[in-house]
Design a protein around this motif. Structure first.
Motif, PDB file in Angstrom:
ATOM      1  N   HIS A 304      74.118  31.380  61.595  1.00 60.28           N
ATOM      2  CA  HIS A 304      73.147  32.444  61.853  1.00 60.28           C
ATOM      3  C   HIS A 304      73.583  33.782  61.286  1.00 60.28           C
ATOM      4  N   VAL A 305      74.522  33.744  60.366  1.00 59.49           N
ATOM      5  CA  VAL A 305      74.839  34.942  59.593  1.00 59.49           C
ATOM      6  C   VAL A 305      73.684  35.163  58.618  1.00 59.49           C
ATOM      7  N   PRO A 306      73.136  36.383  58.567  1.00 62.69           N
ATOM      8  CA  PRO A 306      72.016  36.626  57.651  1.00 62.69           C
ATOM      9  C   PRO A 306      72.460  36.505  56.188  1.00 62.69           C
ATOM     10  N   PRO A 309      68.047  38.754  54.468  1.00 63.88           N
ATOM     11  CA  PRO A 309      67.544  39.230  55.765  1.00 63.88           C
ATOM     12  C   PRO A 309      66.025  39.164  55.913  1.00 63.88           C
ATOM     13  N   ASP A 310      65.303  39.068  54.796  1.00 62.30           N
ATOM     14  CA  ASP A 310      63.850  38.959  54.912  1.00 62.30           C
ATOM     15  C   ASP A 310      63.373  37.522  54.704  1.00 62.30           C
ATOM     16  N   CYS A 316      66.924  30.716  65.795  1.00 58.01           N
ATOM     17  CA  CYS A 316      67.655  31.686  66.619  1.00 58.01           C
ATOM     18  C   CYS A 316      66.838  32.948  66.854  1.00 58.01           C
ATOM     19  N   GLY A 317      65.731  33.084  66.140  1.00 64.43           N
ATOM     20  CA  GLY A 317      64.930  34.294  66.272  1.00 64.43           C
ATOM     21  C   GLY A 317      65.115  35.239  65.097  1.00 64.43           C
ATOM     22  N   GLY A 318      66.184  35.019  64.326  1.00 66.32           N
ATOM     23  CA  GLY A 318      66.435  35.876  63.171  1.00 66.32           C
ATOM     24  C   GLY A 318      65.647  35.418  61.946  1.00 66.32           C
ATOM     25  N   ARG A 319      65.985  35.979  60.802  1.00 70.07           N
ATOM     26  CA  ARG A 319      65.354  35.625  59.535  1.00 70.07           C
ATOM     27  C   ARG A 319      66.425  35.412  58.480  1.00 70.07           C
TER      28      ARG A 319
ATOM     29  N   VAL B 307      74.547  42.388  52.281  1.00 65.62           N
ATOM     30  CA  VAL B 307      73.380  42.616  53.131  1.00 65.62           C
ATOM     31  C   VAL B 307      72.115  42.107  52.430  1.00 65.62           C
ATOM     32  N   ILE B 374      72.306  44.459  60.241  1.00 67.53           N
ATOM     33  CA  ILE B 374      72.336  43.134  59.597  1.00 67.53           C
ATOM     34  C   ILE B 374      73.787  42.668  59.415  1.00 67.53           C
ATOM     35  N   GLY B 378      75.877  39.546  61.656  1.00 61.36           N
ATOM     36  CA  GLY B 378      76.726  38.483  61.130  1.00 61.36           C
ATOM     37  C   GLY B 378      78.103  38.511  61.767  1.00 61.36           C
ATOM     38  N   ASN B 381      77.881  37.242  65.317  1.00 57.85           N
ATOM     39  CA  ASN B 381      77.730  35.786  65.327  1.00 57.85           C
ATOM     40  C   ASN B 381      79.054  35.082  65.038  1.00 57.85           C
ATOM     41  N   GLY B 411      67.721  41.023  67.304  1.00 59.12           N
ATOM     42  CA  GLY B 411      66.899  40.012  66.643  1.00 59.12           C
ATOM     43  C   GLY B 411      67.688  38.945  65.908  1.00 59.12           C
ATOM     44  N   ARG B 412      68.952  39.205  65.634  1.00 65.30           N
ATOM     45  CA  ARG B 412      69.693  38.321  64.722  1.00 65.30           C
ATOM     46  C   ARG B 412      70.937  37.698  65.325  1.00 65.30           C
ATOM     47  N   ALA B 414      72.692  34.915  67.521  1.00 65.06           N
ATOM     48  CA  ALA B 414      72.302  33.567  67.944  1.00 65.06           C
ATOM     49  C   ALA B 414      72.511  33.344  69.437  1.00 65.06           C
TER      50      ALA B 414
END
Lengths: 453, 453
Positions: A304-306, A309-310, A316-319, B307, B374, B378, B381, B411-412, B414
């Motif tokens: 779940h590391v971005p 990001p988009d 998990c709810g993230g993107r 990022v 962001i 990470g 997490n 939001g990100r 987990a």
């Protein structure tokens, strides 16, 4: 590891017995003389400790060592001491997304019995799954007993977050479980008739009552120390004291990393990040041979590391989390393979197509490798580990993941010089199961007085 | 901390003297009785230790403690013991991108002397910069001596990577330095006339020759232990033994985090990630009160966590690193401010415009906060820390960074439940300098026998 009333003499004896067992575990069969040299103890002291461990059924004598052989240095031939293969064993269990597996591992780290059941865990009822698992555990425990082994603990690897020092799965998205305590459903699993007869397992005859109920002092699978007490306590609270096997529950990635550290050693240093994939992607951070658990037990959520990001929405709810690019479903979909069938068949098809040069498959693996490289570049910049280990379902795919992964790592790590070594796990998807079982038996090496033959 | 020939008695004494000093450092002025209770030692043992520390100039007596006051519990009024403010001091130095700063900190953690020089460090000649720094160090050391303090060590915070256990700046992109060893240029800095006369500093009179040249055992700024030996050794190799002050060199983010841990405590737990910004963005990971240094000393490079992986090119060679969105230059540019003028003026302008509601500035800070969120999502997490601390130049901007940062974190991440606490540093941009100076003097608390009044 002692009760509060334990004497210093008893503590010293416990510590030295443990040192002997760990020394034999690390260097293999060896003589008393070699042990004395290695441990810096007198020959007499070692002989006393060895006699106790032989009587207690934790060491066995094996023929003779050659002069100077088996780490002994110069000296007379002697009897080689080895860890027993007829004493305690650990039961490891794995709750996978499409299977359940259980095995028994002896103190040497060898698998002595195992069972596996295909079982669809997606959005499953924990009651049903745990009842099935319990049957498997009982079966493997029975096989182990027939081999002269005695199960001492049950350790369960789950594909989800486990609250530190508990047996509760806080969240396992791929199973659809949350806040599921495993202790009740597994109380007494694997204990067998012997336990029915009231023989305590995992608590030495001379242990004080206080030793049974010691409070947890942290994580449940540290390499050293009595850190499984939390699991012990919760399991015992459910079963009747002295009957149920103590229970350890942990994230599969943590057990996978410990397996790497303990069972695949020589290849892996004591500071590494272990990446393991089943359906999800997990990781474990090992620093100086100790697992980093995190404040709540939730460290290692690499999946779940971005990465972008988009990017696509994640469970998990993230993107744009790593799992959206390198997770199994994302990978199979990108390769044009079915994601709703049996996992093994799909992963085999993926490997075969990649080996056959299929462009779409190769592209999918390159994209996954790129995403892994981006997430791991961030990890390396933060932690500066000595090695990265690719494990789980990623290991057999390493050939096609590594080029892109290495390219991203090289291009995105701030520090000059050689980046961390990239190691492909020799244990692969077996890691978490083996790690769980060995974690369960290893505690006897940490605290030999807890075991009674 | 002993030479190899040190006796167990001497080691025990050293350890107990250190425990007394750390206890006084933690709880402030207190009575002998309070110390005895706290340390679990007899009143007589504490009195003996205290007498030695009073004679040695490390403790001082301060009036009387009220009955039951100052942590003393019930009992007669007694003389309060405090850390000396006329004994050893640490010299801390900071090499900034646009300034040099030096301060002297006493064992109480108080700044007693300081000096600062605006000095453009961008693409600078290390010889010139270090000569200027040396002048400042000598000046602050002189001031400290006039106050009755004796400098015992020099610790230098640099905006770059320092190889673990050395005094070499491997890479400092914003200075344009690479592979720059500071030991030569700073040998003898701050040592003063006293050193010229051949009086050893930092090595006790009764220390054996072996103690002066102990090999390094790891990082240079651990909370406990003799881990600055590496710096000591390299500096002494340059100066003549017993003259030069031992030297510690470390990344500014590391010293900033240690300052938070030691000097801003009560607000910060012992497991946290400290984010500090000067021109670049650095971080330090503290686990159980110990700094995570990484295999090569390069941990904490949060500024180079990707990022937006396809974003602008970064000095590190990567693309879309956090620094490209939340670094000072990126932030000033996005806010429409000059990036080539004095930094302080630019940052003040940024704050003022944000406070005044300027949309472009607010947007720039929101974008920076988003990028920080962001990268930190990470981090959370991966490590599951108890807190995140915003320090350095980010601290005064926290009001406008935090909303977006918190939104991304929520939001990100987990793991369910409460995310780590977000703490704004009370030390801000002062952190690295204070942390360096206190690291330098704190070693006397760790090893009181190394100091001679």
């Amino acid at each position: 590891m002692a009760g509060q009333g334990a004497s210093p003499q008893r503590e010293m004896r416990r510590r030295n017995l443990s040192r002997v067992l760990h020394a034999v575990a690390e260097q293999g069969p060896c003589s008393r003389a070699a042990l004395a040299t290695r441990l810096g103890l007198t020959r007499t002291a070692v002989s006393t400790l060895v006699e106790e461990l032989l009587r207690g059924g934790l060491l066995a004598e094996e023929g003779t060592t050659p002069p100077g052989g088996a780490g002994g240095g110069p000296g007379r031939p002697g009897t080689a001491l080895a860890l027993t293969d007829r004493g305690p064993c650990g039961l490891g269990a794995e709750i996978g997304v499409d299977h359940l597996a259980v095995c028994a591992v002896d103190p040497r780290g060898e698998v002595r019995a195992r069972a596996r059941l295909e079982s669809d865990g997606r959005n499953s009822d924990p009651v049903v799954v745990l009842a099935r698992l319990r049957t498997l555990v009982d079966e493997v425990a029975r096989q182990a007993r027939e081999l002269g082994l005695r199960p001492v603990r049950l350790a369960v690897a789950v594909p989800g977050l486990v609250a530190r020092g508990t047996s509760t799965v806080v969240r396992a998205p791929n199973l659809g479980w949350h806040d599921t305590d495993l202790a009740g459903a597994l109380a007494g699993a694997g204990a067998g008739a012997e336990a029915e007869a009231g023989v305590g397992v995992g608590v030495g005859a001379s242990a004080s009552a206080g030793e049974r109920g010691l409070p947890a002092d942290g994580g449940s699978t540290r390499v050293k120390g009595n850190s499984t007490r939390a699991g012990d306590r919760s399991a015992r609270a459910e079963g009747s004291a002295g009957r149920a096997l103590p229970l350890i529950v942990d994230n599969e990635a943590n057990f996978g990393a410990l397996a790497e550290l303990w069972l695949d050693s020589g290849r892996v240093p004591r500071d590494f990040v272990h990446v393991s994939a089943e359906v999800g992607i997990g990781a474990a951070v090992v620093l100086s041979g100790e697992l980093l658990r995190g404040t709540r037990g939730f460290a290692g959520e690499l999946g779940h590391v971005p990465v972008h990001p988009d990017g696509p929405r994640c469970v998990c709810g993230g993107r744009g989390c790593l799992e959206q690019y390198a997770g199994e479903v994302a990978l199979l979909r990108a390769a044009g393979l079915r994601t709703d069938g049996p996992r093994d068949a799909a992963l085999t098809a993926l490997s075969e197509r990649a080996a056959g040069g299929d462009t779409r498959t190769r592209d999918a693996l390159e994209e996954a490798g790129t995403a892994l490289g981006i997430a791991l570049a961030g990890t390396v910049n933060l932690l500066d580990p000595r090695a990265l280990v690719l494990g789980g379902a990623l290991a057999p795919l390493a050939n096609w993941l590594l080029p892109a992964l290495e390219r991203e790592l090289r291009g995105r790590t701030a520090a000059p010089g050689v980046p961390p070594a990239l190691v492909v796990s020799g244990l692969g998807a077996e890691g978490p199961l083996l790690g769980a079982a060995y974690a369960a038996v290893r505690l006897v090496l940490d605290d030999p007085l807890s075991y009674q033959a």
